[in-house]
Structures are given as structure tokens and as C-alpha cells.
Design a protein around this motif. Structure first.
Motif, PDB file in Angstrom:
ATOM      1  N   ALA A  73     110.192  18.290  -6.035  1.00 51.16           N
ATOM      2  CA  ALA A  73     110.426  17.973  -4.624  1.00 51.16           C
ATOM      3  C   ALA A  73     110.618  19.240  -3.801  1.00 51.16           C
ATOM      4  CB  ALA A  73     111.647  17.069  -4.492  1.00 51.16           C
ATOM      5  N   PHE A  74     111.411  20.165  -4.302  1.00 55.50           N
ATOM      6  CA  PHE A  74     111.731  21.363  -3.527  1.00 55.50           C
ATOM      7  C   PHE A  74     110.572  22.348  -3.483  1.00 55.50           C
ATOM      8  CE2 PHE A  74     115.741  19.526  -3.354  1.00 55.50           C
ATOM      9  CZ  PHE A  74     116.565  20.251  -2.510  1.00 55.50           C
ATOM     10  N   ALA A  75     109.716  22.318  -4.479  1.00 58.15           N
ATOM     11  CA  ALA A  75     108.580  23.236  -4.506  1.00 58.15           C
ATOM     12  C   ALA A  75     107.480  22.823  -3.543  1.00 58.15           C
ATOM     13  CB  ALA A  75     108.008  23.324  -5.919  1.00 58.15           C
ATOM     14  N   MET A  76     107.407  21.535  -3.188  1.00 60.70           N
ATOM     15  CA  MET A  76     106.262  21.027  -2.447  1.00 60.70           C
ATOM     16  C   MET A  76     106.550  20.643  -0.993  1.00 60.70           C
ATOM     17  SD  MET A  76     104.630  18.599  -5.430  1.00 60.70           S
ATOM     18  CE  MET A  76     103.071  18.320  -4.599  1.00 60.70           C
ATOM     19  N   SER A  77     107.803  20.483  -0.627  1.00 68.07           N
ATOM     20  CA  SER A  77     108.130  19.748   0.593  1.00 68.07           C
ATOM     21  C   SER A  77     108.510  20.600   1.797  1.00 68.07           C
ATOM     22  CB  SER A  77     109.294  18.787   0.300  1.00 68.07           C
ATOM     23  OG  SER A  77     109.035  18.037  -0.849  1.00 68.07           O
ATOM     24  N   ASP A  78     108.214  20.030   2.985  1.00 73.37           N
ATOM     25  CA  ASP A  78     108.776  20.554   4.230  1.00 73.37           C
ATOM     26  C   ASP A  78     110.225  20.093   4.354  1.00 73.37           C
ATOM     27  OD1 ASP A  78     106.372  21.765   5.252  1.00 73.37           O
ATOM     28  OD2 ASP A  78     105.636  19.746   5.612  1.00 73.37           O
ATOM     29  N   ARG A  79     110.438  18.813   4.044  1.00 70.80           N
ATOM     30  CA  ARG A  79     111.779  18.254   4.026  1.00 70.80           C
ATOM     31  C   ARG A  79     111.942  17.376   2.787  1.00 70.80           C
ATOM     32  NH1 ARG A  79     113.344  14.903   8.984  1.00 70.80           N
ATOM     33  NH2 ARG A  79     111.204  14.112   8.761  1.00 70.80           N
ATOM     34  N   VAL A  80     113.206  17.202   2.383  1.00 66.99           N
ATOM     35  CA  VAL A  80     113.528  16.366   1.229  1.00 66.99           C
ATOM     36  C   VAL A  80     114.552  15.314   1.662  1.00 66.99           C
ATOM     37  CG1 VAL A  80     114.516  16.295  -1.104  1.00 66.99           C
ATOM     38  CG2 VAL A  80     113.096  18.245  -0.406  1.00 66.99           C
ATOM     39  N   MET A  81     114.270  14.058   1.307  1.00 67.39           N
ATOM     40  CA  MET A  81     115.204  12.960   1.542  1.00 67.39           C
ATOM     41  C   MET A  81     115.877  12.632   0.218  1.00 67.39           C
ATOM     42  SD  MET A  81     114.422   8.978   2.488  1.00 67.39           S
ATOM     43  CE  MET A  81     113.525   9.347   3.983  1.00 67.39           C
ATOM     44  N   VAL A  82     117.166  12.846   0.134  1.00 68.71           N
ATOM     45  CA  VAL A  82     117.917  12.556  -1.084  1.00 68.71           C
ATOM     46  C   VAL A  82     118.516  11.156  -0.949  1.00 68.71           C
ATOM     47  CG1 VAL A  82     119.734  13.314  -2.655  1.00 68.71           C
ATOM     48  CG2 VAL A  82     118.470  15.008  -1.309  1.00 68.71           C
ATOM     49  N   MET A  83     118.215  10.290  -1.939  1.00 69.21           N
ATOM     50  CA  MET A  83     118.708   8.910  -1.903  1.00 69.21           C
ATOM     51  C   MET A  83     119.674   8.632  -3.049  1.00 69.21           C
ATOM     52  SD  MET A  83     115.468   6.551  -0.725  1.00 69.21           S
ATOM     53  CE  MET A  83     116.574   5.132  -0.526  1.00 69.21           C
ATOM     54  N   ARG A  84     120.580   7.688  -2.772  1.00 66.35           N
ATOM     55  CA  ARG A  84     121.509   7.212  -3.800  1.00 66.35           C
ATOM     56  C   ARG A  84     121.904   5.775  -3.475  1.00 66.35           C
ATOM     57  NH1 ARG A  84     127.779   9.145  -4.881  1.00 66.35           N
ATOM     58  NH2 ARG A  84     128.030   8.110  -6.910  1.00 66.35           N
ATOM     59  N   GLU A  85     121.682   4.887  -4.409  1.00 66.62           N
ATOM     60  CA  GLU A  85     122.139   3.493  -4.296  1.00 66.62           C
ATOM     61  C   GLU A  85     121.798   2.877  -2.943  1.00 66.62           C
ATOM     62  OE1 GLU A  85     126.262   3.651  -5.231  1.00 66.62           O
ATOM     63  OE2 GLU A  85     125.929   3.979  -7.370  1.00 66.62           O
ATOM     64  N   ALA A  86     120.504   2.884  -2.620  1.00 67.25           N
ATOM     65  CA  ALA A  86     119.952   2.178  -1.442  1.00 67.25           C
ATOM     66  C   ALA A  86     120.187   2.903  -0.121  1.00 67.25           C
ATOM     67  CB  ALA A  86     120.516   0.752  -1.352  1.00 67.25           C
ATOM     68  N   HIS A  87     120.786   4.078  -0.154  1.00 62.37           N
ATOM     69  CA  HIS A  87     121.093   4.815   1.068  1.00 62.37           C
ATOM     70  C   HIS A  87     120.447   6.201   1.065  1.00 62.37           C
ATOM     71  CE1 HIS A  87     124.373   1.831   1.012  1.00 62.37           C
ATOM     72  NE2 HIS A  87     124.414   1.984   2.322  1.00 62.37           N
TER      73      HIS A  87
END
Length: 264
Positions: A202-216
Motif C-alpha cells: 500500500a505504501f509503495a504504490m499510493s498517493d493516499r492510504v485509507m486505513v480501516m478497522r472493524e467497518a470504520h
């Protein structure tokens, strides 16, 4: 590259439950044209459900999806001009690579006449010209995934969604395909949303990263911001600490190689 103020996708108030279990809760975010956004999280956090709802393969209980300002919340998948590359390739086993790519074009009347030419051109772009007449069983995992990407690209989608497309591939193939996806994005300017559980990917490819946990959504930002300012202990543990552990392991290995050479 993306015009950062031009939103191609806007998600607001998305909610989804399955049998009383919440899969997505109050999901709000937007994506700029040409952006590469990774959706990162462990199994069961809701990331694949989110992708399926954006693609039109599943329906949200609540919320709204806008694409280029148009409400597509209840639009059929076939009308959204959003491509999906699946983890399991989803190729037709009885068709050759060329036929798989061409099939996507043949079902569109306006593209049917030139379907064979365009399909072959896209296979050639993906480095698969010599494999055009092979069926999926005759191709490696990486080659099958390239066929799947070619099949998606040939339709010129506004957005391409990737559902953990490299999880079944070996490391060398993953690195090669990662470079290929970056080049495709640069060449075609396509907006990409990439679902993964792999922090480094994710960090190697992205402009931004959305981190998710338990539906949020726990944090959504540029990679460097997440590393330097994790939103909470979960982000620090799941993302930052895991990334640093991988870097430390690589550093120790690289140092060992250097020491061996110095001792020769």
C-alpha cells in the motif's frame, strides 16, 4: 497526474450490515481524478465490501455514491464504467487470453467491430502477445492477472478497483506487476482504488492510504503523514510498526551482505 481538486468519486454515509453484523459504518471519503488510493486493513474490516459497493456488485443499506457528480448509488454495475480486477483473476477457462479480453468488447455494440484488434493491442501492451492463444490453465498466475488487467483496461474505465490482486502471486511476480500497474496508471491516467492487507504494498504504490478497522475508516492520508503522525495506537501497531519491522529485517540482511563482501 490528478488534478487534486477534481473529485471523480465521492462517498458519503455508506453503511452495510450482514445478518446483524456491521460491515461498513459511516464511510465518508472522496477520490481525485488520476489518484491511486489504497484501502488497507486486516481480513473482515470491510474493505472488500466497500469495493463491491463502489463497483455495483453489492448494494449499501444507506449512503450515497457520486461519480463525476452523478449519483450512481443504484446504477447497475454495467452502467458505471468502473473496472474490477479480482484476486482470483475471474477469467473464462474455456477461452484463450485474446478471447477473454475481446469478450469484454464484444458485448458493447459500439466496440464490437474493432474488438479483436483492440484486444490484441492491449495484450501486447501487457507483454502477452505471444500468449494470446493460450487458455488460462496454460498461463502462470502473473500472466493470468495481466490478462485480467488487460480485459479491464480495454474498456477504458473511469476507475479501476483492485481486490487484493497480488495475494496469490510469488514475491518476484508481485514486484513486477506492481511496476506494471504504476506504468499503466502513468500511461492511461486512470484512477485506481487498491484493496490490500499488505502495508508495504500500500505504501509503495499510493498517493493516499485509507486505513480501516472493524467497518470504520481510522485514518486517510498521504503515506508520510500516516507514518509520522498515526491517528491512534491501532494505526501505529498495524501500519507503522509492521512497516518498520520489515525495514529493519531488510536492513539487517543488506548489512550482512555488505559485511560478507568486505570480508572477502
Amino acid at each position: 497526474m490528478a488534478e487534486r481538486n477534481e473529485k471523480i468519486l465521492e462517498i458519503s454515509g455508506l453503511k452495510k450490515t450482514f445478518g446483524g453484523k456491521t460491515a461498513l459504518e459511516a464511510i465518508n471519503f472522496d477520490v481525485s481524478r488520476g489518484e491511486f488510493l489504497s484501502v488497507l486493513g486486516p481480513s473482515g474490516c470491510g474493505k472488500t465490501t466497500l469495493l463491491r459497493i463502489i463497483a455495483g456488485l453489492s448494494e449499501a443499506d444507506e449512503g450515497k455514491i457520486l461519480k463525476k457528480g452523478e449519483d450512481i448509488t443504484f446504477l447497475p454495475a454495467s452502467k458505471r464504467n468502473i473496472g474490477v480486477v479480482f484476486q482470483n483473476y475471474a477469467l473464462f477457462e474455456n477461452m484463450t487470453a485474446l478471447e477473454n479480453v475481446r469478450y469484454a468488447l464484444k458485448i458493447r455494440k459500439e466496440k464490437k467491430a474493432l474488438s479483436k484488434i483492440q484486444a490484441m493491442e492491449m495484450l501486447e501492451r501487457m507483454g502477452l502477445k505471444e500468449h494470446a492463444d493460450k487458455k488460462p490453465a496454460e498461463l502462470s498466475g502473473g500472466q493470468q492477472q495481466r490478462v485480467a488487467i488487460a480485459r479491464t483496461l480495454v474498456l477504458s474505465p473511469d476507475i479501476i478497483l483492485f481486490d487484493e490482486p497480488m495475494s496469490a502471486l510469488d514475491v518476484a511476480t508481485r514486484l513486477s506487476l506492481r511496476r506494471e500497474i504504476r506504468e499503466i496508471r502513468k500511461e492511461f491516467g486512470t484512477t485506481m482504488i487498491y484493496v490490500t492487507h499488505d502495508q508495504e504494498e500500500a505504501f509503495a504504490m499510493s498517493d493516499r492510504v485509507m486505513v480501516m478497522r472493524e467497518a470504520h475508516i481510522v485514518q486517510l492520508d498521504r503515506p508520510e503523514v500516516i507514518v509520522n503522525s498515526p491517528a491512534d495506537e491501532y494505526v501505529k501497531s498495524f501500519v507503522v510498526d509492521n512497516l518498520r519491522a520489515k525495514i529493519d529485517s531488510l536492513s539487517k540482511y543488506a548489512g550482512g551482505v555488505k559485511d560478507d563482501k568486505d570480508g572477502e
